[in-house]
Design an enzyme around this catalytic site. Structure first.
Site, PDB file in Angstrom:
ATOM      1  CG  ASN A 104      62.129 -61.690  13.605  1.00 56.72           C
ATOM      2  OD1 ASN A 104      62.052 -60.881  14.720  1.00 56.72           O
ATOM      3  ND2 ASN A 104      62.051 -60.661  12.464  1.00 56.72           N
ATOM      4  CG  HIS A 121      63.495 -65.400  20.699  1.00 54.01           C
ATOM      5  ND1 HIS A 121      64.328 -64.126  20.615  1.00 54.01           N
ATOM      6  CD2 HIS A 121      64.572 -66.031  21.168  1.00 54.01           C
ATOM      7  CE1 HIS A 121      65.272 -64.074  21.230  1.00 54.01           C
ATOM      8  NE2 HIS A 121      66.267 -64.993  21.384  1.00 54.01           N
ATOM      9  N   GLY A 189      66.733 -54.216  12.760  1.00 50.37           N
ATOM     10  CA  GLY A 189      65.354 -54.210  13.527  1.00 50.37           C
ATOM     11  C   GLY A 189      65.146 -54.541  14.886  1.00 50.37           C
ATOM     12  N   PRO A 216      65.436 -47.518  13.092  1.00 50.04           N
ATOM     13  CG  PRO A 216      63.347 -47.635  12.746  1.00 50.04           C
ATOM     14  CD  PRO A 216      64.575 -47.472  12.961  1.00 50.04           C
TER      15      PRO A 216
HETATM   16  C1  BJW Z   1      62.397 -50.521  12.976  1.00 54.23           C
HETATM   17  C2  BJW Z   1      61.642 -50.565  12.237  1.00 54.23           C
HETATM   18  C3  BJW Z   1      61.423 -50.679  10.687  1.00 54.23           C
HETATM   19  C4  BJW Z   1      60.695 -50.179  14.591  1.00 54.23           C
HETATM   20  N1  BJW Z   1      62.774 -51.198  10.319  1.00 54.23           N
HETATM   21  N2  BJW Z   1      63.637 -51.158  12.645  1.00 54.23           N
HETATM   22  C5  BJW Z   1      72.216 -61.435  30.262  1.00 54.23           C
HETATM   23  C6  BJW Z   1      72.945 -62.804  29.566  1.00 54.23           C
HETATM   24  C7  BJW Z   1      71.428 -63.478  29.256  1.00 54.23           C
HETATM   25  C8  BJW Z   1      70.605 -63.652  29.561  1.00 54.23           C
HETATM   26  C9  BJW Z   1      69.716 -62.664  30.524  1.00 54.23           C
HETATM   27  C10 BJW Z   1      70.950 -61.465  30.900  1.00 54.23           C
HETATM   28  N3  BJW Z   1      70.229 -60.765  31.109  1.00 54.23           N
HETATM   29  C11 BJW Z   1      68.835 -60.946  31.599  1.00 54.23           C
HETATM   30  C12 BJW Z   1      69.220 -62.035  30.686  1.00 54.23           C
HETATM   31  C13 BJW Z   1      67.316 -63.283  30.481  1.00 54.23           C
HETATM   32  C14 BJW Z   1      66.406 -62.832  29.236  1.00 54.23           C
HETATM   33  C15 BJW Z   1      66.495 -60.721  28.806  1.00 54.23           C
HETATM   34  O1  BJW Z   1      67.458 -61.152  28.010  1.00 54.23           O
HETATM   35  N4  BJW Z   1      65.811 -60.675  29.190  1.00 54.23           N
HETATM   36  C16 BJW Z   1      65.957 -58.469  29.230  1.00 54.23           C
HETATM   37  C17 BJW Z   1      64.186 -58.475  28.350  1.00 54.23           C
HETATM   38  C18 BJW Z   1      66.904 -58.308  29.986  1.00 54.23           C
HETATM   39  N5  BJW Z   1      66.773 -63.237  28.431  1.00 54.23           N
HETATM   40  C19 BJW Z   1      66.099 -64.773  28.529  1.00 54.23           C
HETATM   41  O2  BJW Z   1      65.207 -65.404  29.418  1.00 54.23           O
HETATM   42  C20 BJW Z   1      66.545 -65.908  27.259  1.00 54.23           C
HETATM   43  N6  BJW Z   1      67.001 -66.831  28.205  1.00 54.23           N
HETATM   44  C21 BJW Z   1      67.934 -67.112  29.166  1.00 54.23           C
HETATM   45  O3  BJW Z   1      68.651 -66.771  29.106  1.00 54.23           O
HETATM   46  O4  BJW Z   1      68.489 -68.692  28.906  1.00 54.23           O
HETATM   47  C22 BJW Z   1      69.479 -68.575  30.044  1.00 54.23           C
HETATM   48  C23 BJW Z   1      68.555 -69.297  30.939  1.00 54.23           C
HETATM   49  C24 BJW Z   1      67.685 -70.649  31.683  1.00 54.23           C
HETATM   50  C25 BJW Z   1      67.696 -70.547  32.555  1.00 54.23           C
HETATM   51  C26 BJW Z   1      67.502 -69.499  34.038  1.00 54.23           C
HETATM   52  C27 BJW Z   1      68.367 -68.043  33.359  1.00 54.23           C
HETATM   53  C28 BJW Z   1      68.653 -68.079  31.999  1.00 54.23           C
HETATM   54  C29 BJW Z   1      65.543 -66.402  26.534  1.00 54.23           C
HETATM   55  C30 BJW Z   1      65.113 -65.148  26.233  1.00 54.23           C
HETATM   56  C31 BJW Z   1      62.879 -65.363  24.961  1.00 54.23           C
HETATM   57  C32 BJW Z   1      63.118 -64.028  24.613  1.00 54.23           C
HETATM   58  N7  BJW Z   1      61.508 -64.486  24.124  1.00 54.23           N
HETATM   59  C33 BJW Z   1      60.711 -64.070  23.157  1.00 54.23           C
HETATM   60  C34 BJW Z   1      59.467 -63.352  22.721  1.00 54.23           C
HETATM   61  C35 BJW Z   1      59.318 -65.094  21.732  1.00 54.23           C
HETATM   62  C36 BJW Z   1      58.211 -65.818  21.636  1.00 54.23           C
HETATM   63  C37 BJW Z   1      57.140 -64.610  20.969  1.00 54.23           C
HETATM   64  O5  BJW Z   1      56.904 -64.309  19.917  1.00 54.23           O
HETATM   65  O6  BJW Z   1      56.142 -65.022  22.204  1.00 54.23           O
HETATM   66  O7  BJW Z   1      61.588 -63.240  22.082  1.00 54.23           O
HETATM   67  S1  BJW Z   1      60.817 -61.746  24.373  1.00 54.23           S
HETATM   68  C38 BJW Z   1      60.517 -61.118  22.558  1.00 54.23           C
HETATM   69  O8  BJW Z   1      62.104 -59.983  22.687  1.00 54.23           O
HETATM   70  C39 BJW Z   1      61.330 -61.673  21.108  1.00 54.23           C
HETATM   71  C40 BJW Z   1      62.080 -61.248  20.811  1.00 54.23           C
HETATM   72  O9  BJW Z   1      62.549 -62.306  19.293  1.00 54.23           O
HETATM   73  C41 BJW Z   1      63.006 -60.715  21.685  1.00 54.23           C
HETATM   74  C42 BJW Z   1      63.574 -59.070  21.068  1.00 54.23           C
HETATM   75  O10 BJW Z   1      63.038 -58.169  20.350  1.00 54.23           O
HETATM   76  P1  BJW Z   1      63.304 -57.579  18.942  1.00 54.23           P
HETATM   77  O11 BJW Z   1      63.456 -57.908  17.997  1.00 54.23           O
HETATM   78  O12 BJW Z   1      64.572 -56.876  19.170  1.00 54.23           O
HETATM   79  O13 BJW Z   1      61.793 -56.259  19.086  1.00 54.23           O
HETATM   80  P2  BJW Z   1      62.007 -54.787  19.762  1.00 54.23           P
HETATM   81  O14 BJW Z   1      60.344 -54.762  19.691  1.00 54.23           O
HETATM   82  O15 BJW Z   1      62.829 -54.842  21.198  1.00 54.23           O
HETATM   83  O16 BJW Z   1      63.151 -54.147  18.938  1.00 54.23           O
HETATM   84  C43 BJW Z   1      62.162 -53.807  17.349  1.00 54.23           C
HETATM   85  C44 BJW Z   1      63.168 -53.287  16.633  1.00 54.23           C
HETATM   86  O17 BJW Z   1      62.484 -52.033  15.277  1.00 54.23           O
HETATM   87  C45 BJW Z   1      63.421 -52.006  17.796  1.00 54.23           C
HETATM   88  O18 BJW Z   1      64.642 -50.951  18.045  1.00 54.23           O
HETATM   89  C46 BJW Z   1      62.574 -50.038  16.752  1.00 54.23           C
HETATM   90  O19 BJW Z   1      63.413 -49.541  16.909  1.00 54.23           O
HETATM   91  C47 BJW Z   1      63.224 -51.496  15.747  1.00 54.23           C
HETATM   92  N8  BJW Z   1      62.452 -50.763  14.466  1.00 54.23           N
HETATM   93  N9  BJW Z   1      60.437 -50.482  13.110  1.00 54.23           N
HETATM   94  C48 BJW Z   1      63.754 -51.588  11.238  1.00 54.23           C
HETATM   95  N10 BJW Z   1      60.777 -50.072  10.116  1.00 54.23           N
END
Ligand code: BJW
Ligand code: ZN
Length: 249
Positions: A104, A121, A189, A216
Protein backbone atom coordinates in the site's frame (compact mmCIF):
# COMPACT_ATOMS: atom_id res chain seq x y z
CA UNK A 1 -24.57 -11.73 9.76
CA UNK A 2 -21.51 -13.97 9.24
CA UNK A 3 -19.55 -14.63 12.44
CA UNK A 4 -15.98 -13.38 12.55
CA UNK A 5 -13.70 -16.44 12.64
CA UNK A 6 -12.06 -17.02 16.02
CA UNK A 7 -8.32 -17.74 16.20
CA UNK A 8 -7.39 -21.41 16.37
CA UNK A 9 -5.64 -22.93 19.39
CA UNK A 10 -2.66 -23.67 17.16
CA UNK A 11 -2.33 -20.02 16.16
CA UNK A 12 -2.47 -18.83 19.78
CA UNK A 13 0.17 -21.44 20.71
CA UNK A 14 2.36 -20.27 17.84
CA UNK A 15 1.94 -16.65 18.98
CA UNK A 16 2.89 -17.55 22.55
CA UNK A 17 6.29 -18.79 21.41
CA UNK A 18 6.82 -16.32 18.54
CA UNK A 19 9.33 -13.47 18.57
CA UNK A 20 9.24 -12.08 15.05
CA UNK A 21 6.09 -11.47 13.04
CA UNK A 22 5.74 -10.18 9.50
CA UNK A 23 2.55 -8.62 8.19
CA UNK A 24 2.42 -8.63 4.41
CA UNK A 25 -0.44 -6.29 3.54
CA UNK A 26 -2.42 -5.13 0.53
CA UNK A 27 -5.29 -2.84 -0.33
CA UNK A 28 -7.82 -4.96 1.62
CA UNK A 29 -6.41 -3.88 4.97
CA UNK A 30 -7.34 -0.28 4.14
CA UNK A 31 -10.81 -1.16 2.82
CA UNK A 32 -12.34 -0.66 6.28
CA UNK A 33 -10.85 2.85 6.23
CA UNK A 34 -12.93 3.58 3.13
CA UNK A 35 -10.08 3.29 0.62
CA UNK A 36 -11.18 1.21 -2.39
CA UNK A 37 -9.18 -1.88 -3.34
CA UNK A 38 -7.81 -2.20 -6.86
CA UNK A 39 -9.64 -5.29 -8.08
CA UNK A 40 -12.97 -6.91 -7.35
CA UNK A 41 -16.50 -5.53 -7.30
CA UNK A 42 -15.65 -2.20 -5.67
CA UNK A 43 -12.14 -1.99 -7.08
CA UNK A 44 -10.94 1.31 -8.53
CA UNK A 45 -9.83 -0.52 -11.66
CA UNK A 46 -13.41 -1.24 -12.55
CA UNK A 47 -13.57 2.46 -13.30
CA UNK A 48 -10.00 3.18 -14.44
CA UNK A 49 -7.87 0.83 -16.48
CA UNK A 50 -4.45 0.19 -14.90
CA UNK A 51 -2.72 0.22 -18.26
CA UNK A 52 -4.07 3.75 -18.81
CA UNK A 53 -2.93 5.10 -15.45
CA UNK A 54 -0.41 2.98 -13.59
CA UNK A 55 2.48 3.00 -16.00
CA UNK A 56 5.19 5.41 -17.06
CA UNK A 57 4.26 5.61 -20.75
CA UNK A 58 0.72 6.68 -19.90
CA UNK A 59 2.09 9.33 -17.59
CA UNK A 60 4.39 10.74 -20.26
CA UNK A 61 1.56 10.65 -22.82
CA UNK A 62 -1.05 12.26 -20.57
CA UNK A 63 0.63 13.58 -17.39
CA UNK A 64 -2.37 15.71 -16.48
CA UNK A 65 -4.79 12.76 -16.40
CA UNK A 66 -2.47 10.59 -14.33
CA UNK A 67 -1.51 13.43 -11.98
CA UNK A 68 -5.16 14.32 -11.35
CA UNK A 69 -5.95 10.69 -10.56
CA UNK A 70 -3.20 10.67 -7.92
CA UNK A 71 -4.24 14.05 -6.52
CA UNK A 72 -7.79 12.71 -6.14
CA UNK A 73 -6.53 9.61 -4.31
CA UNK A 74 -4.20 11.69 -2.11
CA UNK A 75 -7.11 13.77 -0.88
CA UNK A 76 -9.04 10.59 -0.13
CA UNK A 77 -6.12 8.96 1.71
CA UNK A 78 -5.45 12.07 3.82
CA UNK A 79 -9.03 12.08 5.08
CA UNK A 80 -9.02 8.35 5.84
CA UNK A 81 -8.16 7.06 9.32
CA UNK A 82 -6.27 3.88 10.26
CA UNK A 83 -8.75 1.11 11.12
CA UNK A 84 -8.63 -1.75 13.65
CA UNK A 85 -6.45 -3.78 11.30
CA UNK A 86 -3.67 -1.14 11.22
CA UNK A 87 -4.09 -0.44 14.94
CA UNK A 88 -3.89 -4.10 16.02
CA UNK A 89 -0.70 -4.57 13.98
CA UNK A 90 0.75 -1.52 15.70
CA UNK A 91 -0.30 -2.73 19.17
CA UNK A 92 1.33 -6.10 18.54
CA UNK A 93 4.68 -4.26 18.64
CA UNK A 94 4.27 -4.35 22.44
CA UNK A 95 4.68 -8.13 22.32
CA UNK A 96 6.71 -8.97 19.21
CA UNK A 97 9.28 -7.65 16.77
CA UNK A 98 6.84 -6.66 14.04
CA UNK A 99 7.81 -5.93 10.44
CA UNK A 100 5.18 -4.57 8.08
CA UNK A 101 5.78 -5.30 4.41
CA UNK A 102 3.14 -3.36 2.55
CA UNK A 103 2.11 -2.96 -1.06
CA UNK A 104 0.00 0.00 0.00
CA UNK A 105 1.02 3.56 -0.70
CA UNK A 106 -1.44 5.14 1.76
CA UNK A 107 0.68 5.77 4.90
CA UNK A 108 -1.99 4.24 7.17
CA UNK A 109 0.40 1.76 8.84
CA UNK A 110 2.71 4.64 9.73
CA UNK A 111 -0.16 6.77 11.01
CA UNK A 112 -1.30 3.80 13.15
CA UNK A 113 2.15 3.74 14.80
CA UNK A 114 3.95 0.85 13.10
CA UNK A 115 7.70 1.45 13.22
CA UNK A 116 9.33 -0.96 10.76
CA UNK A 117 7.58 -0.61 7.41
CA UNK A 118 8.86 -1.67 4.00
CA UNK A 119 6.83 0.05 1.28
CA UNK A 120 7.22 -2.15 -1.79
CA UNK A 121 5.14 0.02 -4.13
CA UNK A 122 6.20 3.45 -2.91
CA UNK A 123 4.29 6.18 -1.15
CA UNK A 124 1.54 8.35 -2.60
CA UNK A 125 2.65 11.42 -0.64
CA UNK A 126 6.14 11.34 -2.13
CA UNK A 127 7.15 12.63 -5.57
CA UNK A 128 10.22 13.13 -7.71
CA UNK A 129 11.26 14.77 -10.96
CA UNK A 130 11.52 12.38 -13.91
CA UNK A 131 14.50 14.32 -15.31
CA UNK A 132 16.75 15.35 -12.38
CA UNK A 133 15.26 13.10 -9.62
CA UNK A 134 14.84 16.07 -7.23
CA UNK A 135 12.48 15.00 -4.49
CA UNK A 136 9.16 16.69 -3.69
CA UNK A 137 8.04 14.63 -0.70
CA UNK A 138 4.97 15.64 1.31
CA UNK A 139 4.53 18.80 -0.78
CA UNK A 140 0.94 20.00 -0.91
CA UNK A 141 0.56 20.81 -4.58
CA UNK A 142 -2.30 23.26 -5.16
CA UNK A 143 -5.52 21.55 -6.25
CA UNK A 144 -5.81 23.63 -9.40
CA UNK A 145 -2.30 22.79 -10.48
CA UNK A 146 -2.24 19.85 -12.81
CA UNK A 147 0.93 18.01 -13.64
CA UNK A 148 3.45 20.31 -11.93
CA UNK A 149 6.97 20.84 -13.27
CA UNK A 150 10.29 20.75 -11.46
CA UNK A 151 12.57 23.81 -11.45
CA UNK A 152 14.61 21.98 -14.15
CA UNK A 153 11.51 21.81 -16.37
CA UNK A 154 10.98 18.07 -15.91
CA UNK A 155 7.67 16.51 -14.95
CA UNK A 156 7.05 15.69 -11.29
CA UNK A 157 5.59 12.23 -10.77
CA UNK A 158 4.31 10.35 -7.72
CA UNK A 159 6.90 8.06 -6.11
CA UNK A 160 4.88 4.89 -6.60
CA UNK A 161 5.84 1.75 -8.50
CA UNK A 162 4.02 1.40 -11.79
CA UNK A 163 3.74 -1.73 -13.95
CA UNK A 164 7.04 -2.58 -15.62
CA UNK A 165 9.05 -0.67 -13.00
CA UNK A 166 11.50 -2.13 -10.50
CA UNK A 167 10.58 -2.28 -6.82
CA UNK A 168 12.91 -0.41 -4.41
CA UNK A 169 15.78 -2.90 -4.09
CA UNK A 170 16.62 -2.46 -0.40
CA UNK A 171 13.01 -2.55 0.73
CA UNK A 172 12.49 -5.72 -1.29
CA UNK A 173 15.58 -7.54 -0.02
CA UNK A 174 14.82 -6.47 3.57
CA UNK A 175 11.30 -7.85 3.11
CA UNK A 176 12.59 -11.17 1.77
CA UNK A 177 14.95 -11.45 4.74
CA UNK A 178 12.21 -10.59 7.24
CA UNK A 179 9.92 -13.23 5.70
CA UNK A 180 12.66 -15.88 5.87
CA UNK A 181 13.54 -15.05 9.47
CA UNK A 182 10.12 -14.54 11.04
CA UNK A 183 8.18 -17.04 13.15
CA UNK A 184 4.78 -16.19 11.66
CA UNK A 185 3.84 -14.33 8.48
CA UNK A 186 0.33 -12.94 8.11
CA UNK A 187 -0.78 -12.12 4.57
CA UNK A 188 -3.59 -9.61 4.95
CA UNK A 189 -5.94 -8.12 2.36
CA UNK A 190 -4.06 -8.85 -0.82
CA UNK A 191 -5.09 -10.74 -3.94
CA UNK A 192 -1.46 -11.97 -4.17
CA UNK A 193 -1.35 -11.59 -7.93
CA UNK A 194 1.06 -8.72 -8.39
CA UNK A 195 4.69 -9.80 -8.64
CA UNK A 196 7.40 -9.63 -7.46
CA UNK A 197 5.72 -8.48 -4.21
CA UNK A 198 3.60 -11.65 -4.16
CA UNK A 199 6.78 -13.72 -3.77
CA UNK A 200 7.27 -12.44 -0.19
CA UNK A 201 4.89 -14.88 1.58
CA UNK A 202 6.48 -17.74 -0.37
CA UNK A 203 9.85 -16.85 1.18
CA UNK A 204 8.21 -17.72 4.51
CA UNK A 205 6.50 -20.83 3.11
CA UNK A 206 9.79 -22.07 1.63
CA UNK A 207 11.60 -21.41 4.93
CA UNK A 208 9.07 -23.54 6.79
CA UNK A 209 7.52 -20.57 8.62
CA UNK A 210 3.90 -20.45 9.75
CA UNK A 211 1.80 -18.57 7.19
CA UNK A 212 -1.67 -17.22 7.93
CA UNK A 213 -3.93 -15.57 5.40
CA UNK A 214 -6.67 -13.07 6.34
CA UNK A 215 -8.98 -12.23 3.46
CA UNK A 216 -12.74 -12.53 2.83
CA UNK A 217 -11.96 -14.27 -0.48
CA UNK A 218 -9.76 -17.06 -1.71
CA UNK A 219 -6.46 -15.94 -3.24
CA UNK A 220 -3.50 -17.41 -5.08
CA UNK A 221 -1.78 -17.87 -1.71
CA UNK A 222 -4.63 -19.62 0.10
CA UNK A 223 -3.55 -23.18 -0.69
CA UNK A 224 0.01 -22.57 0.46
CA UNK A 225 -1.01 -20.99 3.79
CA UNK A 226 -1.09 -23.00 7.03
CA UNK A 227 -4.29 -21.29 8.12
CA UNK A 228 -6.86 -19.10 6.40
CA UNK A 229 -9.29 -16.69 8.06
CA UNK A 230 -12.17 -15.63 5.84
CA UNK A 231 -13.25 -12.23 7.13
CA UNK A 232 -12.49 -8.53 7.26
CA UNK A 233 -8.97 -7.89 8.50
CA UNK A 234 -9.99 -5.33 11.16
CA UNK A 235 -12.37 -7.78 12.74
CA UNK A 236 -10.23 -10.92 12.44
CA UNK A 237 -7.09 -9.21 13.74
CA UNK A 238 -9.00 -7.73 16.70
CA UNK A 239 -10.19 -11.24 17.63
CA UNK A 240 -6.67 -12.60 17.38
CA UNK A 241 -5.23 -9.81 19.57
CA UNK A 242 -7.99 -10.19 22.21
CA UNK A 243 -7.56 -13.98 22.41
CA UNK A 244 -3.77 -13.62 22.58
CA UNK A 245 -4.07 -11.11 25.43
CA UNK A 246 -6.45 -13.43 27.31
CA UNK A 247 -3.99 -16.29 26.91
CA UNK A 248 -1.07 -14.37 28.48
CA UNK A 249 -3.06 -13.17 31.50
C1 BJW B 1 -10.06 -7.53 2.11
C2 BJW B 1 -11.04 -6.69 2.63
C3 BJW B 1 -11.07 -6.53 4.04
C4 BJW B 1 -11.25 -6.69 0.51
N1 BJW B 1 -10.18 -7.20 4.79
N2 BJW B 1 -9.20 -8.18 2.87
C5 BJW B 1 6.08 -12.41 -12.64
C6 BJW B 1 7.20 -11.97 -11.99
C7 BJW B 1 7.54 -10.62 -11.94
C8 BJW B 1 6.73 -9.67 -12.55
C9 BJW B 1 5.62 -10.10 -13.22
C10 BJW B 1 5.29 -11.44 -13.27
N3 BJW B 1 4.17 -11.55 -13.99
C11 BJW B 1 3.78 -10.32 -14.39
C12 BJW B 1 4.65 -9.40 -13.94
C13 BJW B 1 4.53 -7.94 -14.18
C14 BJW B 1 3.70 -7.17 -13.21
C15 BJW B 1 2.61 -8.03 -12.56
O1 BJW B 1 2.75 -8.56 -11.49
N4 BJW B 1 1.46 -8.13 -13.21
C16 BJW B 1 0.34 -8.93 -12.69
C17 BJW B 1 -0.93 -8.08 -12.62
C18 BJW B 1 0.20 -10.14 -13.54
N5 BJW B 1 4.57 -6.62 -12.19
C19 BJW B 1 5.22 -5.48 -12.37
O2 BJW B 1 5.17 -4.85 -13.41
C20 BJW B 1 6.09 -5.02 -11.20
N6 BJW B 1 7.42 -4.72 -11.62
C21 BJW B 1 8.22 -5.63 -12.15
O3 BJW B 1 7.86 -6.78 -12.35
O4 BJW B 1 9.49 -5.17 -12.41
C22 BJW B 1 10.39 -6.03 -13.11
C23 BJW B 1 10.35 -5.64 -14.55
C24 BJW B 1 10.91 -4.43 -14.92
C25 BJW B 1 10.91 -4.07 -16.25
C26 BJW B 1 10.30 -4.90 -17.19
C27 BJW B 1 9.70 -6.09 -16.80
C28 BJW B 1 9.74 -6.47 -15.45
C29 BJW B 1 5.55 -3.73 -10.62
C30 BJW B 1 4.20 -3.89 -10.01
C31 BJW B 1 3.71 -2.54 -9.52
C32 BJW B 1 2.29 -2.60 -9.00
N7 BJW B 1 1.81 -1.28 -8.77
C33 BJW B 1 0.46 -1.10 -8.25
C34 BJW B 1 0.11 0.41 -8.33
C35 BJW B 1 0.85 1.19 -7.25
C36 BJW B 1 0.61 2.65 -7.34
C37 BJW B 1 -0.81 3.07 -7.04
O5 BJW B 1 -1.31 2.80 -5.94
O6 BJW B 1 -1.41 3.65 -7.92
O7 BJW B 1 0.39 -1.57 -6.89
S1 BJW B 1 -0.74 -2.12 -9.07
C38 BJW B 1 -1.72 -2.43 -7.64
O8 BJW B 1 -1.71 -3.86 -7.35
C39 BJW B 1 -0.98 -1.74 -6.48
C40 BJW B 1 -1.09 -2.78 -5.38
O9 BJW B 1 -0.09 -2.58 -4.40
C41 BJW B 1 -0.96 -4.07 -6.14
C42 BJW B 1 -1.49 -5.28 -5.41
O10 BJW B 1 -2.88 -5.19 -5.21
P1 BJW B 1 -3.52 -5.65 -3.82
O11 BJW B 1 -3.03 -4.82 -2.74
O12 BJW B 1 -3.37 -7.11 -3.67
O13 BJW B 1 -5.07 -5.23 -4.05
P2 BJW B 1 -6.24 -6.04 -4.78
O14 BJW B 1 -7.31 -5.06 -5.07
O15 BJW B 1 -5.75 -6.84 -5.92
O16 BJW B 1 -6.74 -7.07 -3.67
C43 BJW B 1 -7.40 -6.65 -2.49
C44 BJW B 1 -7.71 -7.85 -1.64
O17 BJW B 1 -8.29 -7.41 -0.43
C45 BJW B 1 -8.70 -8.83 -2.29
O18 BJW B 1 -8.17 -10.15 -2.24
C46 BJW B 1 -9.94 -8.71 -1.40
O19 BJW B 1 -10.64 -9.94 -1.25
C47 BJW B 1 -9.35 -8.27 -0.09
N8 BJW B 1 -10.23 -7.52 0.82
N9 BJW B 1 -11.78 -6.17 1.67
C48 BJW B 1 -9.28 -8.00 4.26
N10 BJW B 1 -11.99 -5.72 4.71
ZN1 ZN C 1 13.99 18.23 -12.13
Amino acid sequence: MIAVPAPSKILIKKLLSAKKIVFFTGAGISAESGIPTFRGEDGIWNKFKPEELANFNSFMKNPQLVWEWYQFRREHVKKAMPNNGHLVISELQNYFEVVVVTQNVDNLHRRAGSKIIYELHGNIEKNFCVDCSKRYDFVDFPKSESSPKCECGGLIRPDVVWFGEMLPATEFSNSEKAARECDILFSVGTSSIVFPAAYIPYEAVDSGKYVVEINPDETELSRAANEVYRGKSGEVLKNILDEFKRSIN
